[in-house]
Design a protein around this motif. Structure first.
Motif, PDB file in Angstrom:
ATOM      1  N   ASP A 185       0.832  -1.205   0.000  1.00  0.00           N
ATOM      2  CA  ASP A 185       0.000   0.000   0.000  1.00  0.00           C
ATOM      3  C   ASP A 185       0.868   1.256   0.000  1.00  0.00           C
ATOM      4  OD1 ASP A 185      -2.249  -1.603   0.036  1.00  0.00           O
ATOM      5  OD2 ASP A 185      -2.564  -1.424   2.204  1.00  0.00           O
ATOM      6  N   TYR A 186       1.950   1.204   0.755  1.00  0.00           N
ATOM      7  CA  TYR A 186       2.850   2.366   0.858  1.00  0.00           C
ATOM      8  C   TYR A 186       3.513   2.657  -0.484  1.00  0.00           C
ATOM      9  CZ  TYR A 186       6.768   5.223   2.576  1.00  0.00           C
ATOM     10  OH  TYR A 186       7.685   6.228   2.783  1.00  0.00           O
ATOM     11  N   ASN A 187       3.999   1.616  -1.153  1.00  0.00           N
ATOM     12  CA  ASN A 187       4.641   1.803  -2.446  1.00  0.00           C
ATOM     13  C   ASN A 187       3.678   2.411  -3.463  1.00  0.00           C
ATOM     14  OD1 ASN A 187       7.038   0.742  -1.473  1.00  0.00           O
ATOM     15  ND2 ASN A 187       6.645  -1.317  -2.251  1.00  0.00           N
ATOM     16  N   LYS A 188       2.449   1.927  -3.446  1.00  0.00           N
ATOM     17  CA  LYS A 188       1.440   2.484  -4.363  1.00  0.00           C
ATOM     18  C   LYS A 188       1.137   3.929  -4.004  1.00  0.00           C
ATOM     19  CE  LYS A 188      -1.866  -0.029  -5.967  1.00  0.00           C
ATOM     20  NZ  LYS A 188      -3.110  -0.855  -6.130  1.00  0.00           N
ATOM     21  N   LYS A 189       1.045   4.217  -2.715  1.00  0.00           N
ATOM     22  CA  LYS A 189       0.754   5.585  -2.279  1.00  0.00           C
ATOM     23  C   LYS A 189       1.850   6.544  -2.731  1.00  0.00           C
ATOM     24  CE  LYS A 189      -0.299   8.372   1.817  1.00  0.00           C
ATOM     25  NZ  LYS A 189      -0.752   8.337   3.224  1.00  0.00           N
ATOM     26  N   LEU A 190       3.114   6.141  -2.563  1.00  0.00           N
ATOM     27  CA  LEU A 190       4.218   6.998  -2.990  1.00  0.00           C
ATOM     28  C   LEU A 190       4.157   7.270  -4.490  1.00  0.00           C
ATOM     29  CD1 LEU A 190       7.353   5.664  -1.054  1.00  0.00           C
ATOM     30  CD2 LEU A 190       6.028   7.721  -0.565  1.00  0.00           C
ATOM     31  N   SER A 191       3.878   6.237  -5.267  1.00  0.00           N
ATOM     32  CA  SER A 191       3.886   6.387  -6.728  1.00  0.00           C
ATOM     33  C   SER A 191       2.741   7.258  -7.223  1.00  0.00           C
ATOM     34  CB  SER A 191       3.825   5.011  -7.400  1.00  0.00           C
ATOM     35  OG  SER A 191       2.569   4.397  -7.193  1.00  0.00           O
ATOM     36  N   GLN A 192       1.650   7.345  -6.441  1.00  0.00           N
ATOM     37  CA  GLN A 192       0.461   8.090  -6.866  1.00  0.00           C
ATOM     38  C   GLN A 192       0.230   9.372  -6.076  1.00  0.00           C
ATOM     39  OE1 GLN A 192      -2.717   5.210  -6.506  1.00  0.00           O
ATOM     40  NE2 GLN A 192      -2.004   3.997  -8.251  1.00  0.00           N
ATOM     41  N   HIS A 193       1.108   9.664  -5.117  1.00  0.00           N
ATOM     42  CA  HIS A 193       0.878  10.804  -4.229  1.00  0.00           C
ATOM     43  C   HIS A 193       0.960  12.119  -5.010  1.00  0.00           C
ATOM     44  CE1 HIS A 193       0.990  13.362  -0.724  1.00  0.00           C
ATOM     45  NE2 HIS A 193       0.866  12.310   0.053  1.00  0.00           N
ATOM     46  N   PRO A 194      -0.035  12.988  -4.871  1.00  0.00           N
ATOM     47  CA  PRO A 194      -0.046  14.233  -5.655  1.00  0.00           C
ATOM     48  C   PRO A 194       1.056  15.211  -5.283  1.00  0.00           C
ATOM     49  CG  PRO A 194      -1.827  14.223  -4.033  1.00  0.00           C
ATOM     50  CD  PRO A 194      -1.244  12.841  -4.040  1.00  0.00           C
ATOM     51  N   LEU A 195       1.666  15.037  -4.109  1.00  0.00           N
ATOM     52  CA  LEU A 195       2.718  15.955  -3.680  1.00  0.00           C
ATOM     53  C   LEU A 195       4.122  15.425  -3.945  1.00  0.00           C
ATOM     54  CD1 LEU A 195       1.287  17.176  -0.235  1.00  0.00           C
ATOM     55  CD2 LEU A 195       1.162  18.323  -2.451  1.00  0.00           C
ATOM     56  N   ARG A 211      10.628  12.977  -4.382  1.00  0.00           N
ATOM     57  CA  ARG A 211      10.871  14.416  -4.328  1.00  0.00           C
ATOM     58  C   ARG A 211       9.564  15.145  -4.064  1.00  0.00           C
ATOM     59  NH1 ARG A 211      10.170  18.764  -7.618  1.00  0.00           N
ATOM     60  NH2 ARG A 211      11.657  20.498  -7.394  1.00  0.00           N
ATOM     61  N   VAL A 212       9.590  16.038  -3.082  1.00  0.00           N
ATOM     62  CA  VAL A 212       8.399  16.833  -2.780  1.00  0.00           C
ATOM     63  C   VAL A 212       8.249  17.900  -3.845  1.00  0.00           C
ATOM     64  CG1 VAL A 212       7.264  18.305  -1.068  1.00  0.00           C
ATOM     65  CG2 VAL A 212       8.718  16.407  -0.306  1.00  0.00           C
ATOM     66  N   LYS A 213       7.059  17.987  -4.454  1.00  0.00           N
ATOM     67  CA  LYS A 213       6.814  18.959  -5.519  1.00  0.00           C
ATOM     68  C   LYS A 213       6.751  20.381  -4.972  1.00  0.00           C
ATOM     69  CE  LYS A 213       4.186  15.737  -8.416  1.00  0.00           C
ATOM     70  NZ  LYS A 213       2.873  15.495  -9.050  1.00  0.00           N
TER      71      LYS A 213
END
Length: 213
Positions: A185-195, A211-213
């Motif tokens: 779940d964490y890996n998917k969250k990182l790959s899809q996180h809008p920030l 990288r934080v946008k």
């Protein structure tokens, strides 16, 4: 699961920057005195962390999961001269070995130890971090991320370790294996996180660079 043969792993290490002698000593002492020495970052990944830190040139680093201090010393190699590295670990028994090696390095006065639950400590750190390294309790990774994000800025880098979890992330999931489910779940969250902008690197047991946008 071994992603690379021991022969190839040795080749990678042999053709990367040499491991500093202080870290060689810390490796030996960890294997002699501390349980689960395989948790050490190790030569190759340590040089990856060192080089990334030098490229980023952070003023403030946060590490979640100190263990015996190997990765903290690697990350500290890129610290600015006026910078600080805050490292958090729940195990007070390791504090002395950490401090001994921190003080033997040139970064001792810049490394600040915190003992306790990272989820309680992070909100009280009045610092904006340029570089974060997450390498503690896997079941808490998502919570660490949520605590860390408000302490970062655009351009900050978040590194997450052990995200391939010995290859379990690509094997049939055991319903009782909560750690693997959390990492999936964490890996998917990182790959899809809008920030975040994220790439998962097959370094050792998996290292995600976000990288934080």
């Amino acid at each position: 699961m071994h992603f690379l043969s021991p022969l190839l792993e040795n080749y990678l290490a042999d053709n990367s920057q040499e491991e500093p002698s202080l870290l060689q000593e810390l490796t030996r002492e960890t294997h002699l005195k501390v349980i689960q020495p395989r948790m050490l970052t190790g030569h190759f990944q340590g040089r990856v962390l060192s080089l990334l830190s030098k490229i980023i040139s952070p003023k403030y680093i946060l590490e979640i999961g100190t263990y015996t201090g190997y990765s903290a010393l690697c990350l500290a190699e890129g610290l600015r001269t006026d910078g600080e590295l805050h490292t958090i670990d729940v195990n007070a028994e390791l504090e002395q070995i950490q401090r001994t090696y921190f003080d033997r390095s040139q970064y001792g006065s810049q490394i600040i130890q915190h003992i306790g639950n990272a989820l309680d400590i992070i909100p009280n750190l009045d610092v904006t971090f340029d570089l974060v390294f997450i390498d503690a309790e896997k079941k808490q990774y998502d919570y660490y991320l949520e605590k860390v994000l408000p302490k970062t800025k655009s351009g900050s880098i978040i590194l997450s370790d052990n995200v391939l979890w010995s290859g379990k992330v690509v094997e049939p999931l055991d319903p009782k294996d909560t750690a693997t489910k959390v990492l999936l779940d964490y890996n998917k969250k990182l790959s899809q996180h809008p920030l975040l902008e994220t790439v998962l690197l097959p370094i050792r047991d998996g290292l995600t660079l976000s990288r934080v946008k």
